[in-house]
Design an enzyme around this catalytic site. Structure first.
Site, PDB file in Angstrom:
ATOM      1  N   ASP A  43       0.936  -1.247  -0.007  1.00 46.15           N
ATOM      2  CA  ASP A  43       0.188   0.017   0.068  1.00 46.15           C
ATOM      3  C   ASP A  43       0.957   1.120  -0.032  1.00 46.15           C
ATOM      4  O   ASP A  43       1.483   1.689   1.107  1.00 46.15           O
ATOM      5  CB  ASP A  43      -0.621  -0.065   1.291  1.00 46.15           C
ATOM      6  N   ASP A 185     -10.174  -5.077  -1.096  1.00 43.50           N
ATOM      7  CA  ASP A 185      -9.214  -4.443  -0.162  1.00 43.50           C
ATOM      8  C   ASP A 185      -9.599  -3.819   0.869  1.00 43.50           C
ATOM      9  O   ASP A 185     -10.150  -2.807   0.570  1.00 43.50           O
ATOM     10  CB  ASP A 185      -8.223  -3.741  -1.421  1.00 43.50           C
TER      11      ASP A 185
END
Ligand code: DX5
Ligand code: ZN
Length: 231
Positions: A43, A185
Site C-alpha cells: 500500500d 481490499d
C-alpha cells in the site's frame, strides 16, 4: 485454492504489509513463503491522496531482492503517472492506480505505460466512487481493485455495501466478456471472505487479520477453506 490470470494459476490471497510490525516482517514473509503465498500487496501512500504515509519503491525492491514474491503495488497517490515508473523500476509485477485522481483523458496513457512495462494493470475505486466509471476501461485492464474501506489505514471494518458493488461489477465483466479479475481490499477476515467470494470477488487483500495472527498457517488454512466453492 487458486485461479488463473493470463492462463497461470495464482493464489488469491494477497497479504498487505501496511499493518505490519517491521521488526518481525521478515519472519512473517518467510511464513507466507512457506505457505505458498505468491503476491505481496504494497500500500503506497503519499500523505495527499490519503492522510497517511507508507512505503517508497525501495520496499518493493528490497522484498524482491530477498523473496520470490510478486509485488502488487497499490498506488494511493495523487500523481500516479509520476510514481508508476519508479515502481516499475523497483520490480512491481502488478500496479493499480486510483481513478479518483486521474483525468479521464489520462487513464488510457497510464494504462499503456503500465502495460508496456510488462506489469499487470489495475484500476482502484474508493467505496464512494461509482462502479460505472471503470466500465469503459474493462477491455484494457487486468483487474479492478474495489476498496472495501476508505483508504489510508489497515484494521478498519469491511463496508457491507461493497458486496453489491462486487456483484454489479462482476455482472458487467461477464456480460462484456472481459477477462478482468476483481480484487477486494480492506477489512477482510475469515468471517466475511465467503460472502465476498460469493458476490463475485477473485482476489483478496488481507492485512490486519493475517498480521495479527500468531498462527498464520492455520489462519491461511481457515481462509482457504472459506473459498472452496459450495462450502
Ligand atoms: C488501506 C489499504 C488496505 C489495507 C488492508 O488503505 O489499501 O490494503 O491495508 O488491510 P486490512 O486487511 O487491515 O484492512
Ligand atoms: Zn491496498
Amino acid at each position: 485454492m487458486s485461479l488463473t490470470h493470463n492462463s497461470t494459476s495464482i493464489n488469491p490471497i494477497f497479504p498487505s504489509i501496511l499493518s505490519t510490525n517491521y521488526f518481525n516482517l521478515e519472519s512473517k514473509l518467510n511464513t507466507f513463503q512457506e505457505n505458498n503465498i505468491e503476491f505481496i500487496h504494497l500500500d503506497i501512500m503519499d500523505g495527499h491522496f490519503v492522510d497517511n504515509l507508507s512505503f517508497g519503491p525501495s520496499a518493493a525492491s528490497s522484498i524482491k531482492s530477498q523473496f520470490p514474491f510478486k509485488i502488487d503495488s497499490h498506488l494511493m497517490v495523487n500523481n500516479p503517472a509520476k510514481m508508476i515508473p519508479k515502481f516499475i523500476k523497483a520490480g512491481s509485477d502488478w500496479i493499480s492506480f486510483h481513478l479518483e485522481v486521474v483525468e479521464n483523458s489520462d487513464v488510457l496513457p497510464i494504462i499503456q505505460m503500465i502495460k508496456t512495462s510488462g506489469c499487470s494493470v489495475g484500476i482502484a475505486l474508493n467505496p464512494d466512487k461509482e462502479i460505472e466509471t471503470v466500465f469503459p476501461f474493462l477491455d484494457r485492464i487486468d483487474f479492478v481493485l474495489l476498496m472495501s474501506v476508505f483508504p489510508g489505514f489497515g484494521g478498519q471494518s469491511f463496508i457491507p455495501s461493497t458486496l453489491e458493488r462486487i456483484a454489479r461489477l462482476k455482472k458487467q465483466i461477464t456480460q462484456t466478456q472481459n477477462n478482468v479479475l476483481i480484487q477486494v481490499d480492506g477489512g477482510i477476515n475469515d468471517s466475511n471472505i465467503h460472502d465476498i467470494k460469493n458476490a463475485g470477488a477473485d482476489l483478496f487483500v488481507i492485512g490486519t487479520f493475517l498480521f495479527n495472527s500468531e498462527h498464520i498457517k492455520e489462519t491461511l488454512f481457515s481462509i482457504h477453506n472459506k473459498l472452496i466453492p459450495g462450502v
